[in-house]
Design an enzyme around this catalytic site. Structure first.
Site, PDB file in Angstrom:
ATOM      1  N   SER A  85     -31.084  -6.773  39.065  1.00 57.88           N
ATOM      2  CA  SER A  85     -31.845  -7.417  40.143  1.00 57.88           C
ATOM      3  C   SER A  85     -33.229  -6.820  40.308  1.00 57.88           C
ATOM      4  O   SER A  85     -34.068  -7.380  40.990  1.00 57.88           O
ATOM      5  CB  SER A  85     -31.093  -7.253  41.453  1.00 57.88           C
ATOM      6  OG  SER A  85     -31.085  -5.871  41.814  1.00 57.88           O
ATOM      7  N   GLY A 144     -33.716  -4.099  41.887  1.00 61.84           N
ATOM      8  CA  GLY A 144     -33.674  -3.233  43.061  1.00 61.84           C
ATOM      9  C   GLY A 144     -33.497  -1.764  42.704  1.00 61.84           C
ATOM     10  O   GLY A 144     -34.144  -0.885  43.273  1.00 61.84           O
ATOM     11  N   GLY A 169     -23.660   1.719  42.578  1.00 63.73           N
ATOM     12  CA  GLY A 169     -23.752   2.934  43.381  1.00 63.73           C
ATOM     13  C   GLY A 169     -23.056   4.140  42.783  1.00 63.73           C
ATOM     14  O   GLY A 169     -22.782   5.113  43.471  1.00 63.73           O
ATOM     15  N   ASP A 185     -23.041  -0.914  30.798  1.00 61.83           N
ATOM     16  CA  ASP A 185     -24.337  -0.803  30.122  1.00 61.83           C
ATOM     17  C   ASP A 185     -24.856   0.602  30.354  1.00 61.83           C
ATOM     18  O   ASP A 185     -24.500   1.253  31.334  1.00 61.83           O
ATOM     19  CB  ASP A 185     -25.349  -1.770  30.732  1.00 61.83           C
ATOM     20  CG  ASP A 185     -25.887  -1.244  32.053  1.00 61.83           C
ATOM     21  OD1 ASP A 185     -25.143  -1.282  33.039  1.00 61.83           O
ATOM     22  OD2 ASP A 185     -27.031  -0.740  32.094  1.00 61.83           O
ATOM     23  N   HIS A 232     -27.045   3.059  14.168  1.00 62.77           N
ATOM     24  CA  HIS A 232     -25.720   3.692  14.088  1.00 62.77           C
ATOM     25  C   HIS A 232     -25.076   3.799  15.470  1.00 62.77           C
ATOM     26  O   HIS A 232     -23.901   3.460  15.638  1.00 62.77           O
ATOM     27  CB  HIS A 232     -25.818   5.080  13.446  1.00 62.77           C
ATOM     28  CG  HIS A 232     -24.542   5.834  13.597  1.00 62.77           C
ATOM     29  ND1 HIS A 232     -23.478   5.638  12.753  1.00 62.77           N
ATOM     30  CD2 HIS A 232     -24.110   6.713  14.550  1.00 62.77           C
ATOM     31  CE1 HIS A 232     -22.454   6.378  13.165  1.00 62.77           C
ATOM     32  NE2 HIS A 232     -22.814   7.034  14.254  1.00 62.77           N
TER      33      HIS A 232
HETATM   34 ZN    ZN Z   1     -23.233   4.478  11.102  1.00 63.10          ZN
END
Ligand code: ZN
Ligand code: ZN
Lengths: 413, 543
Positions: A92, A94, A220, A270, A339
């Site tokens: 977002s 934020g 959070g 992520d 890699h």
């Molecule tokens: Zn590799």
């Protein structure tokens, strides 16, 4: 979005699901590499897709500054701008507002900050965040949330949690009015700090809005809190969140963190860690990270991992060659980034296969044995996995358990 | 023994200094032959052994990369140099990620573009530079390093002084003697009973800025040897018999001609001086061997060297450097005819200055922020054509990874459920100027990757254009006309390069500041955890 859980681990809460978005099907659980500025560090989109990756993340805050929404609109959205034909998620904005701008003030209306261009006070409202994300055009967009550091205590945490819910409502309104609900999917972000009561209240409120949100993120966290607290919050949220919605744990990227989250029922995560650490010359492997800058690698004529299908390992690039390049030539960063992204994808791909085959608990045990070996298992991982029925120490009488974050690093000369 | 065969293919009667077409074929004692190279051709330059900004898969995908120049000095930071440790039939190829079928690897000790002052060479060694400082390399150790890493082609050590000017007559004489002796040393037949890969040998043409010295050095190469001199290199009768080609490094030449402001010298002045010196070296030598020039400053220089001297191979240093500083090259040879209107181009041509067009676009410039066209106006991307067979008949196509990105034929599958897309191997839309402008300003490495692939491809198309004109009936005459026209159309002062360098430097500086801000330890962001961790790891690594 079409979301379908296709398999569930009989022991843990891990599951495999298919998430069909406007740019194809992504099978979960998966790790999403971060392309902050609309590029995965040094790689072309063709290289990234060849690694078997079909969902990446762009940062709204950064793209809004550069190239700016006007350019993205002209180009027909971020997919076209960066030549990425697969799924894309935007945050977002934020979080970066708070973490990268010292003077950001949160009001009920939105986040008030100093424009990095002209220093003028600028307001990012929930409505504005969604409309920027509409211009970017990602397949998954995130609500604007009121972010507080996971180390914050006191009434501010509760205030932020309730405000995040009110902002979710405003984001939903804007999104539904836009006519983009068929192509872009809005995720809610669960807040509430480290307080189980607040987290419960937040999840309940957000479940009430389930028919208007496509998925849920657990926000959070990953801000320096104790790992033992981290997993408990993840578990609490994942346990309550609806089974038929994807669950996204933000900012998680270490291998052991990812597998614990998957076992607790998380589908997506992520982190900039695998790409950032690659630029410092650290290659991730199933036997723990390798710091290629160390001189012990300078004459090693073997690849990072000879079983790895990535372009770096499969073309026979030796550790010695990488030692010669890392941190001095961009090509060194490219090779280790390729890699590391494949490592993250293999880690999660193996998890998917194991869940499908009913062997996920064994996969966890094998992974921890290989990755931490005799260095000792992080205690928090042992505790977290015990909570979902897997005892890593079962039959491992001689394995040490270490407290703290427990990340292993290749630092001995 | 690798042999480098060079056949001149120009039909017209050939004299010492006329443009010529040729074909280079490399035959290796072990392993596959490399793909033939048509000349005039391009040499790709490297840094620390790799093509800057191009990962191995991108090197393989970039077809102009064929003859590749590696300099050894950067590997001297480690003892023994890691390059000499690798085993196998093509250790240099394997270690650095080149393909023997595609890439001819040429090894020299020194980076031909490095003109920095150096401590003096002596009778025993050449001084050179690596990241840990100055190193010395003796002819004997050069020979054993070369035999260990088995390049296809090697340049013999030369005594080129990088000491403060002027160089005395005595110094120049020494330089000739040493360069000749060191060449002979490398040409010595191998003592080993098992025949081993011995690279083809190139010679750096010595003599500095003195016509007489250059002539003397060249004459020495073709002189019949007697006695001990001959025994050393037997069965060779002359040194030249063992030489596969002649090398001219323009950087030291330029320094010796104009030590004070080497880079600022008017091209036309220095080019006639260069020409005189190069001709002095080549006059005594057979015309049938390839002639190689390093660090030519511009395509204009390349054309003059082809036209007036008959040079066969050029490095792409200026084009690769352009990729570092954010320039997308946009020119062709022959230059587009004026009958082509602006609408026939897919995008805006580069800027015009005093009626001459820039050689490329400085993509840092604000004008490109909203320019969503492909990199070059002179070239289309392959995706604009329905099939690959229809390419290039209507309009030149740039097949680089930026103009004609192509999804890989195979993808890695990570779990049984992963479904692979069906459009693998297809051409995608070109990357745009606006995207690369954005990547440059956000300091994303991909910008240089895309530009490096593009600029090398434009240079190869340029030389293909040269070969095309030369292969026509009456080619030499047509070529002269086209060279004149090229000079009329394109700006040789390369102001756009200077402009790009300034912007590049300012983004670098801004980034330096920003980075300190961003990566300051102790801020409690999710990123901080991993940043701090990486920082710790790198500190340890630095011990
Ligand atoms: Zn590799
Ligand atoms: Zn191109």
């Amino acid at each position: 979005m079409e979301f379908e859980v296709v398999a569930k681990c009989p022991v843990t809460n891990a599951r495999v699901s298919k998430m069909k978005l406007a740019h194809g099907v992504t099978v979960l659980p998966t790790f999403m590499p971060v392309a902050t500025q609309a590029a995965i560090k040094g790689l072309t989109p063709q290289q990234v897709e060849s690694l078997g990756i079909n969902l990446i993340l762009n940062n709204t805050y950064h793209l809004n500054l550069r190239p700016g929404i006007e350019v993205l609109r002209e180009a027909g959205g971020a997919h076209k701008f960066q030549g990425w034909n697969h799924n894309l998620l935007t945050d977002s904005g934020g979080f970066q507002l708070v973490s990268l701008n010292k003077f950001t003030q949160i009001t009920e209306e939105g986040a008030l900050f100093e424009s990095p261009f002209d220093g003028k006070p600028t307001m990012l409202t929930p409505e504005e965040s969604i409309s920027i994300q509409h211009a970017i055009g990602a397949d998954i967009i995130m609500q604007l949330d009121d972010v507080v550091s996971s180390l914050t205590t006191g009434p501010r945490v509760e205030e932020a949690m309730w405000r995040t819910i009110r902002w979710l409502d405003r984001c939903i309104e804007t999104h539904e009015k836009s006519g983009k609900v068929d192509t872009q999917n809005l995720f809610a972000i669960v807040q509430g700090g480290l307080d189980p009561k607040l987290r419960d209240q937040c999840v309940d409120e957000m479940i009430n809005r389930k028919h208007r949100v496509a998925g849920y993120a657990i926000g959070g966290l990953s801000g320096g809190e104790e790992k033992d607290t981290f997993w408990r919050v993840i578990k609490q949220c994942a346990d309550k969140l609806p089974f038929d919605r994807p669950r996204y744990s933000m900012g998680v990227g270490f291998a052991e963190d990812l597998l614990v989250c998957v076992a607790l029922g998380v589908d997506m995560a992520d982190c900039v860690f695998p790409t950032r650490t690659a630029r410092f010359g650290v290659a991730l492997t199933f036997k723990g990270p390798l710091n290629l800058r160390l001189s012990k690698h300078q004459a090693e004529m073997q690849p990072i991992d000879d079983t790895c299908p990535c372009p770096t390992c499969s073309s026979g690039t030796t550790r010695a060659a990488l030692h010669h390049l890392v941190t001095l030539e961009t090509v060194g960063a490219h090779a280790v980034t390729q890699h590391n992204l494949v490592f993250q994808a293999r880690l999660m791909g193996r998890a998917r296969d194991a869940i499908m085959n009913g062997t996920f608990p064994e996969y966890l045990k094998t992974f921890f044995a290989d990755y931490f070996g005799d260095k000792g298992y992080p205690e928090w991982c042992v505790n977290a996995l015990r909570s979902v029925g897997v005892d890593l120490l079962d039959g491992k009488d001689n394995t040490a358990v270490v407290t703290g974050s427990g990340a292993v690093w290749d630092r001995s000369e | 023994m690798s042999t480098l065969n060079f056949t001149i293919q120009t039909a017209e009667p050939l004299s010492q200094f006329t443009p010529r077409l040729g074909r280079l074929s490399l035959h290796r004692h072990e392993g596959p032959p490399a793909q033939d190279i048509l000349t005039p051709a391009l040499i790709t330059t490297t840094s620390r052994g790799i093509v800057p900004h191009l990962s191995r898969d991108n090197v393989v995908a970039t077809s102009p990369i064929a003859w590749t120049q590696v300099h050894f000095e950067t590997f001297l930071e480690q003892t023994p140099p890691v390059l000499a440790l690798h085993k196998g039939s093509h250790p240099l190829h394997t270690f650095l990620g080149y393909e023997p079928e595609k890439h001819i690897l040429a090894l020299s000790l020194r980076d031909p573009h490095d003109g920095q002052e150096m401590p003096p060479n002596t009778k025993e060694y050449v001084t050179c530079r690596c990241v840990r400082g100055v190193r010395r390399v003796s002819p004997a150790s050069w020979r054993s390093l070369v035999l260990a890493c088995k390049p296809d082609v090697v340049t013999a050590l030369a005594d080129t002084p990088f000491t403060p000017l002027p160089h005395s007559q005595k110094r120049i004489t020494k330089s000739l003697e040493r360069s000749t002796a060191w060449l002979a040393d490398l040409l010595k037949p191998s003592q080993e009973t098992v025949p081993t890969e011995h690279p083809a040998v190139l010679v750096q043409m010595a003599g500095g800025n003195e016509v007489r010295a250059r002539k003397a050095f060249a004459e020495g190469l073709v002189e019949r040897l007697y006695g001990k001199d001959q025994e050393l290199v037997s069965p060779l009768q002359t040194l030249d018999e063992g030489i596969a080609g002649y090398v001219f490094d323009l950087v030291p030449l330029q320094l010796s001609l104009a030590p004070v402001a080497a880079a600022r010298v008017e091209e036309t002045v220095s080019s006639s001086a260069h020409e005189r010196l190069l001709k002095a070296s080549l006059a005594p030598l057979p015309i049938t061997k390839p002639r190689i020039v390093h660090s030519a400053r511009s395509p204009h220089t390349l054309l003059r060297l082809i036209q007036d001297i008959g040079i066969d191979l050029f490095d792409a240093h200026f084009a690769q450097r352009a990729a570092d500083i954010g320039i997308a090259l946009d020119f062709t040879f022959p230059a587009p005819y004026s009958t082509q209107t602006e609408e026939q181009h897919l995008a805006l041509l580069p800027r015009k200055r005093e009626n001459r067009t820039d050689l490329g676009h400085n993509l840092f410039a604000a004008t490109y922020a909203h320019d969503h066209s492909c990199l070059a106006a002179c070239f289309a991307g392959a995706a604009s054509f329905p099939s690959i067979s229809q390419l290039s008949s209507e309009f030149p196509v740039c097949l680089c990874g930026a103009c004609s990105p192509r999804s890989y034929p195979s993808w890695i599958q990570h779990s049984a459920l992963d479904t692979l897309p069906t459009d693998v191997g297809t051409f995608q839309k070109p990357f745009t100027r606006s995207y690369i402008h954005h990547l440059l300003h956000t300091h994303e490495m991909s910008s240089h990757t895309l530009l490096a692939m593009h600029n090398l491809t434009v240079m190869e198309a340029f030389l293909a254009g040269v070969r095309g004109v030369l292969s026509k009936v009456d080619g030499a005459k047509l070529f002269t006309e086209e060279v004149t026209r090229f000079h009329e159309v394109y700006d040789e002062h390369m102001v756009v390069f200077e402009e790009a360098k300034v912007e590049w430097a300012s983004v670098e500086r801004a980034r330096g500041k920003g980075r300190l801000q961003r990566e300051k330890p102790g801020n409690t962001t999710p990123l901080a955890d991993s940043t701090a961790m990486s920082a710790r790891v790198s500190e340890k690594g630095a011990l």
